[in-house]
Design a protein around this motif. Structure first.
Motif, PDB file in Angstrom:
ATOM      1  N   LYS A   1      30.488  45.847  43.232  1.00 26.37           N
ATOM      2  CA  LYS A   1      29.390  44.992  43.678  1.00 26.37           C
ATOM      3  C   LYS A   1      29.641  44.633  45.138  1.00 26.37           C
ATOM      4  CE  LYS A   1      31.715  40.844  41.840  1.00 26.37           C
ATOM      5  NZ  LYS A   1      31.578  39.675  40.932  1.00 26.37           N
TER       6      LYS A   1
ATOM      7  N   GLY B   1      32.336  43.308  33.965  1.00 27.62           N
ATOM      8  CA  GLY B   1      31.432  43.556  35.079  1.00 27.62           C
ATOM      9  C   GLY B   1      30.615  42.331  35.434  1.00 27.62           C
TER      10      GLY B   1
ATOM     11  N   TYR C   1      24.952  44.324  38.128  1.00 29.09           N
ATOM     12  CA  TYR C   1      25.534  45.617  38.475  1.00 29.09           C
ATOM     13  C   TYR C   1      26.143  46.379  37.301  1.00 29.09           C
ATOM     14  CZ  TYR C   1      24.875  43.669  43.083  1.00 29.09           C
ATOM     15  OH  TYR C   1      24.289  43.126  44.205  1.00 29.09           O
TER      16      TYR C   1
ATOM     17  N   SER D   1      26.850  51.252  39.027  1.00 29.89           N
ATOM     18  CA  SER D   1      27.004  50.053  39.857  1.00 29.89           C
ATOM     19  C   SER D   1      26.813  50.374  41.332  1.00 29.89           C
ATOM     20  CB  SER D   1      28.380  49.427  39.621  1.00 29.89           C
ATOM     21  OG  SER D   1      28.559  49.074  38.268  1.00 29.89           O
TER      22      SER D   1
END
Length: 284
Positions: free
Chosen positions: A141, A178, A182, A201
């Protein structure tokens, strides 16, 4: 001699440059190398014994040590680890204080296609290197994308606390790991998954670079997860009016709900939009 004493003998601690829930990041100087680094120190007493954060604390240096055996210019390099009863200190590359998230938050107008392609190419190169070594990042991210302090154009993939190793036989992973916007749908569905979750992602990161908004969103985390699982990728005309068909094609291939049809990081690096550096024929 304790680890903390060895650390202080080798590195001179300077000013604090960052702070998190469990520790601080300081700039430090190594006289023997005549170079500055970043020292990430995490206090163990702030972590619960059975917490996910403690697992990340144990995991991150192991993964980074594996990656640092074969250094990559776009992956944050681990230079030293000092593990004591009270804290864990990692000596890392010194990076610019602003992350990709910070750059995107202040980027008006949005990033051009060539700039987005240059950043994505570096990110894909870092991920392809991780995947060749069997490492899956699992939390790609903008917040975890840093930039070299000496060369602000050089991207550095960071924060491997959620990363995992697939093993020499290229196994599968499980577990919900996660960040809502994303994370890949197969993770949320509780299925076993592989390195393709990082490609999803990275595709979302590209979408945000080009559009300024994520492709899947909602008012709550639950609504975001539902949108991700549906995986209905759209390109709103008001946002994507000037984005090339080549960029959209790459997005479709990276943000592909069917992981078996999703391209790999290596394949994405060979996509025409990446190879052209985002220099495409303008849309009429």
């Amino acid at each position: 001699m304790c680890e903390t004493t060895i650390l202080k003998n080798k590195y001179q601690m300077c000013e604090e440059i960052g702070r998190g829930r469990f520790g601080i990041i300081s700039r430090c100087f190594c006289p023997s190398k005549n170079a500055f680094f970043a020292c990430k120190t995490i206090r163990k007493d702030l972590l619960a014994d059975d917490s996910t954060d403690r697992e990340c604390l144990q995991n991150e240096p192991k993964i980074m040590q594996l990656l640092s055996l074969s250094p990559h210019p776009n992956i944050l390099h681990l230079h030293d680890v000092y593990d004591s009863d009270d804290s864990l200190s990692m000596i890392l590359d010194l990076c610019h204080p602003s992350t990709l998230y910070d750059r995107l938050s202040s980027s008006r107008p949005l990033l051009t296609e060539p700039k987005s392609a240059a950043l994505l190419s570096q990110l894909l190169s870092a991920l392809a290197h991780c995947h060749r070594l069997g490492v899956v990042h699992r939390d790609v991210k903008p917040d975890n994308i840093l930039f070299d302090a000496h060369d602000p154009s050089r991207l550095k993939l960071a924060d491997f606390g959620s990363a995992a190793w697939l093993g020499e036989d290229g196994g599968r992973l499980s577990g919900v790991v996660g960040t809502p916007y994303y994370v890949a749908p197969e993770v949320l569905l509780g299925r076993e998954y592989n390195e393709k979750v990082d490609v999803w992602s990275a595709g979302v990161v590209l979408y945000v670079m080009l559009a300024g908004i994520p492709p899947f969103y909602g008012e709550t985390v639950e609504e975001i997860f539902e949108a991700v699982i549906r995986g209905n990728l759209r390109f709103p005309p008001r946002v994507f009016r000037e984005v090339s068909k080549e960029a959209k094609d790459l997005l479709r291939k990276m943000i592909c709900r069917d992981a078996s049809r999703r391209i790999s990081a290596e394949q994405a690096l060979r996509h025409p939009w990446i190879l052209s550096g985002g220099e495409v024929t303008p849309i009429d």
